[in-house]
Design an enzyme around this catalytic site. Structure first.
Site, PDB file in Angstrom:
ATOM      1  N   VAL A 472      49.961  43.103  66.502  1.00 52.45           N
ATOM      2  CA  VAL A 472      49.848  43.058  67.967  1.00 52.45           C
ATOM      3  C   VAL A 472      49.996  41.612  68.433  1.00 52.45           C
ATOM      4  CG1 VAL A 472      48.645  45.187  68.482  1.00 52.45           C
ATOM      5  CG2 VAL A 472      47.341  43.260  67.629  1.00 52.45           C
ATOM      6  N   VAL A 475      55.277  40.618  70.345  1.00 51.59           N
ATOM      7  CA  VAL A 475      56.037  41.847  70.616  1.00 51.59           C
ATOM      8  C   VAL A 475      55.092  43.046  70.767  1.00 51.59           C
ATOM      9  CG1 VAL A 475      57.800  43.415  69.728  1.00 51.59           C
ATOM     10  CG2 VAL A 475      58.042  40.957  69.374  1.00 51.59           C
ATOM     11  N   VAL A 608      68.414  45.364  64.412  1.00 51.35           N
ATOM     12  CA  VAL A 608      69.679  44.695  64.728  1.00 51.35           C
ATOM     13  C   VAL A 608      69.806  44.642  66.248  1.00 51.35           C
ATOM     14  CG1 VAL A 608      72.184  44.742  64.418  1.00 51.35           C
ATOM     15  CG2 VAL A 608      70.697  45.706  62.644  1.00 51.35           C
ATOM     16  N   GLU A 666      62.724  32.811  63.848  1.00 52.38           N
ATOM     17  CA  GLU A 666      61.601  33.304  63.039  1.00 52.38           C
ATOM     18  C   GLU A 666      60.633  32.131  62.889  1.00 52.38           C
ATOM     19  OE1 GLU A 666      61.471  36.393  61.196  1.00 52.38           O
ATOM     20  OE2 GLU A 666      63.247  37.058  62.289  1.00 52.38           O
ATOM     21  N   LYS A 681      70.986  41.744  58.782  1.00 57.96           N
ATOM     22  CA  LYS A 681      71.386  42.661  59.857  1.00 57.96           C
ATOM     23  C   LYS A 681      72.720  43.330  59.543  1.00 57.96           C
ATOM     24  CE  LYS A 681      68.898  40.208  63.463  1.00 57.96           C
ATOM     25  NZ  LYS A 681      68.991  39.150  64.476  1.00 57.96           N
ATOM     26  N   GLY A 796      64.067  38.229  71.820  1.00 59.40           N
ATOM     27  CA  GLY A 796      63.001  38.079  72.823  1.00 59.40           C
ATOM     28  C   GLY A 796      62.023  39.222  72.709  1.00 59.40           C
TER      29      GLY A 796
END
Ligand code: ADP
Ligand code: ASP
Ligand code: MG
Length: 814
Positions: A472, A475, A608, A666, A681, A796
């Site tokens: 939590v 995101v 992705v 990251e 990805k 984001g």
């Protein structure tokens, strides 16, 4: 005349008895009232306990007895504050009898069914005495009559059979001469011809009332209890259940036989013949309408009328070649069971006649097993039959409704819904009347099974989805905020009820099986228990809620390792964590297989392009028969941000730092800059396209220097970026000289994939890619020249959260 019956909760406290009195008083102004009462709630169980303890020579029976005494004296004091000497003495006298009966049991260490009935009869005798005295003290025209003088039974103690004709005569004779406006009768109790106390079976006060109503041809029988009618399912187990307004006798009988405790099953028989309606009402909320049970089939418009459950069932299976075609086989089996007084709840027999399966109460296992094996000992010895097979810890859930016989596919819907929720069905039975379909399932699945069926048949396509969210941070928090904001819309427009049941970060975890308030989850988590991955999983399994979804909003490999466990329990997995899908191919394939096998969606759209519909588009292309020729994509929001902002007037090092600070990379920026993140990805897209690839198969044309790549720590990495600034400036200068843009591109062809920095010429769809946007171009058999393009914000917290949200809704709409 009206016959009313008040249950254990209704007479369980002085406050409730006062409610009972006002109901009776009001009705007695127009009617003669016969009021059948149960024992005070819980007392029958306590009496049984005292008997069992006394029989074992355990003196703790005295503690329970003291509690029973205390409860009754307290009731008397609260109801009649100034009680007379006689009333108190009479109560003391009754309790003294009880005490001496128990000391007898204690001394001889024996509790026969006959004595047990005598013991249990005290419950109703005590409650009816206190209630009638209260009515009298309040100047109501009331009297107490001992039902044992009216209802006659055989000596089948604990569940005696009533001699209807004689009992009817007694009842009519008595009430012909009784002139009181209100008569109180203890329920449940009766007497044999020999004068011994008997009882009518647990819950039997309903039956007493029905017998009296039938004998007196009363216009109606009112059963007053602690719920507002017969519900579509047990309201204690299914929150969404609601009272059934009208129901016919057969349906009510079927529901009560299959566990709807609100009405004792034998109670319907006496009133059914005379077509006396039964009304079930709530003493605690007398204004509620309740349920009206009559012979008129009322079309509610629902395909089913109710669902019920019987717990603690054992299934006995008798099978073997010796059974085929031999007449009289079942006869012998059922005769034996009858001889042992074992109640058979459900029967199924395969048409091959190779096996027969019966469901019985778990407490009868030992008796049934030895009886059957004895009866068929010859066949078992001859190996024509196997010894009876016993499975326990089972339960039955039954879907009931008279409309069901006109509708096709009801059982398909029922078993489909159960199957999708991983509820194992051990046996199935459908009565020939077709108003009942029953399934034997594991005891642990009862609550989930009832709720699943209730949702399927009674909630008008409403669906509850139960979320367990791990992670939590940025995101995860956004996801919860979005759920909170959209809840009402989802409920109203999509009929989806999204509930957050568990949340966890790396330190704490917090659960609420009724749903965590998305406004206050943080406080709950702060005060939660210590987090553990296993603990989180265990709780999700233990709560066993339908439509459960595990949401992984972490970047942790350990969390990703948990997916298979969740999927195996048919708990869906939604992940933005890329590790599971980009680690070893076998792991990815295993998870995909589990998802199919256990009917549990595994969705990872956000792996992705964050919230962009990239994987979904790819899957749709493939499943509609298209063929992927190549994919070209800019898949790193972080690298796009870096190269869009890097010029000869800035330092590469500073831009990377800025990207990290703004959350575009990251936590370890090397994962982005080394190309590993993009390689993962494109690997996922390759796998989703059907290619069996691993990360090592993705060609990585790194733009970093050897020194950058050799750095051990993040700080070290930043230092080498500063030292090698010239290298990055030359990459920039080369592109600038050709008026081209630097983009980090991933490419997939039919059997190859690569990632690396490319110089993109003006006019190319990648050239104008802004900020942290992503773009994917699918060249396929259907889109050979003009590719199918998906483009938009690819990084984001907000868009990633919305991608997760979309996956969750996809599961809900499934
Ligand atoms: P009383 O003591 O009034 O006879 P019971 O405990 O025997 O009450 O029966 C009422 C209880 O039956 C309810 O509190 C509820 O828990 C249970 N019950 C089980 N199935 C149903 C159902 N379908 N509708 C209503 N109640 C049910
Ligand atoms: N008191 C009895 C029981 O608890 C009978 C009843 O309440 O109907 O089973
Ligand atoms: Mg009852």
């Amino acid at each position: 005349m009206k016959v009313l019956k008040f249950g254990g909760t209704s007479v369980g406290s002085a406050q409730n008895i006062n409610r009972v009195i006002s109901i009776v008083e009001e009705l007695s102004s127009n009617h003669q009232i016969i009021c059948v009462v149960s024992a005070v709630g819980g007392i029958t169980d306590q009496l049984q306990q005292t008997g069992q303890l006394a029989q074992l020579g355990d003196t703790s029976y005295l503690d329970i007895l003291a509690d029973i005494e205390k409860k009754h004296f307290q009731l008397l004091d609260e109801l009649i504050p100034v009680n007379s000497y006689q009333v108190k003495t009479a109560l003391e006298e009754k309790l003294k009898h009880l005490k001496s009966l128990l000391s007898g049991i204690y001394l001889i260490n024996e509790l026969s069914p006959k004595t047990l009935d005598k013991l249990l009869s005290f419950g109703e005798q005590l409650s009816s005495f206190i209630i009638s005295e209260t009515l009298i003290v309040r100047n109501l025209d009331a009297s107490l009559k001992n039902t044992q003088d009216l209802i006659l039974t055989d000596e089948n103690f604990i569940k005696a059979h009533v001699f209807i004709r004689e009992s009817n005569e007694n009842i009519t004779n008595y009430f012909r001469s009784s002139k009181h406006k209100i008569t109180i009768l203890p329920g449940f109790v009766a007497r044999s011809h020999n004068g011994n106390s008997t009882t009518l079976g647990r819950g039997g006060s309903d039956y007493t009332a029905a017998l009296v109503a039938a004998a007196l041809k009363s216009k109606e029988l009112e059963i007053w209890t602690d719920v507002s009618g017969m519900y579509t399912a047990n309201p204690k187990l299914v929150k969404q259940a609601y009272p059934i307004e009208q129901i016919n006798y057969q349906e009510a009988m079927e529901l009560s036989h299959f566990g709807a405790k609100v009405l004792y099953p034998p109670s319907i028989q006496p009133v059914l013949e005379l077509k006396i309606p039964i009304v079930i009402k709530n003493t605690l909320q007398p204004q509620d309408k309740g349920t009206y049970i009559s012979s008129n089939a009322y079309q509610s418009g629902q395909s089913a009328t109710g669902i019920s459950n019987i717990d603690n069932i054992a299934l006995l299976t008798l099978q073997g070649s010796g059974m085929v075609g031999i007449p009289g086989f079942s006869k012998r089996l059922f005769e034996q069971l009858a001889l042992d007084k074992i109640n058979v709840i459900l029967i199924t027999q395969a048409s091959s006649e190779h096996s027969i399966c019966i469901a019985i109460d778990q407490t009868d296992i030992a008796k049934a097993e030895s009886g059957i094996n004895h009866m068929f000992s010859y066949e078992i010895e001859q190996k024509k039959l196997n010894p009876v097979l016993v499975e326990n810890d089972l339960a039955i859930i039954a879907l009931v409704g008279s409309n069901m016989k006109h509708l096709q596919g009801m059982s398909g819907k029922m078993f489909g819904a159960l199957g999708r929720n991983n509820i194992n069905i051990v046996a199935i039975a459908q009565g020939s009347s077709e108003i009942n379909i029953s399934a034997v399932i594991d005891q642990k699945d009862v609550k989930k099974g009832l709720n699943t069926l209730h949702e399927r048949f009674f909630e008008g396509n409403h669906k509850q989805v139960n979320l367990f969210i791990a992670g939590v941070g940025n995101v995860g928090e956004k996801l919860i905020a979005q759920i909170r904001q959209q809840r009402k819309y989802l409920k109203e427009k999509l009929k989806l009820n999204l509930r957050i049941i568990g949340v966890s970060n790396s330190r704490k975890m917090y659960f609420n099986s009724d749903g965590i308030d998305p406004k206050t989850w943080k406080e709950g988590l702060q005060n939660g228990e210590n987090a553990s991955l296993e603990g989180f999983y265990d709780r999700a399994v233990e709560l066993n809620l339908r439509n459960s979804v595990f949401v992984d909003v972490t970047a942790s490999a350990a969390v990703a390792q948990q997916y298979e466990h969740y999927l195996k329990e048919s708990i869906a997995v939604v992940a933005c964590n890329k590790i599971a899908c980009s680690a070893a191919l076998e792991n990815y394939q295993k998870l995909k297989n589990y998802s199919l096998k256990y009917n549990a969606p595994f969705l990872f759209e956000t792996n992705v392009g964050a919230g962009l519909p990239i994987i979904d588009t790819l899957q749709n292309l493939i499943s509609s028969g298209d063929k992927i020729v190549s994919i070209q994509a800019v898949l790193s929001g972080s690298l796009n941000f870096v190269f869009n902002n890097f010029t000869n007037e800035t330092k590469f090092h500073d831009i990377v730092k800025q990207a990290q600070e703004q959350g575009f990379t990251e936590p370890d920026p090397r994962i982005d800059l080394s190309g590993v993140d993009v390689a993962r990805k494109i690997l996922i897209l390759a796998r989703e396209s059907g290619l069996a690839m691993n990360l090592k198969d993705i060609k990585n044309n790194s733009f970093l220097t050897d020194k950058n790549n050799a750095s051990d720590t993040v700080d070290d990495f930043y230092r080498t970026l500063l030292e090698d600034e010239q290298h990055f400036q030359s990459l920039y200068a080369s592109a600038k000289a050709k008026q081209q843009q630097l983009k980090y591109v991933a490419t997939l062809t039919e059997n190859e994939a690569s990632v690396g920095l490319q110089e993109i010429p003006v006019g190319h769809p990648f050239y104008n890619l802004k900020g942290s946007d992503n773009i994917v171009m699918f060249y396929t058999a259907r889109y050979p020249e003009q590719p199918l393009i998906v483009k938009g914000a690819g990084a984001g917290a907000d868009v990633t959260a919305s991608g997760l949200f979309a996956d969750i809704i996809r599961i809900g709409n499934n």
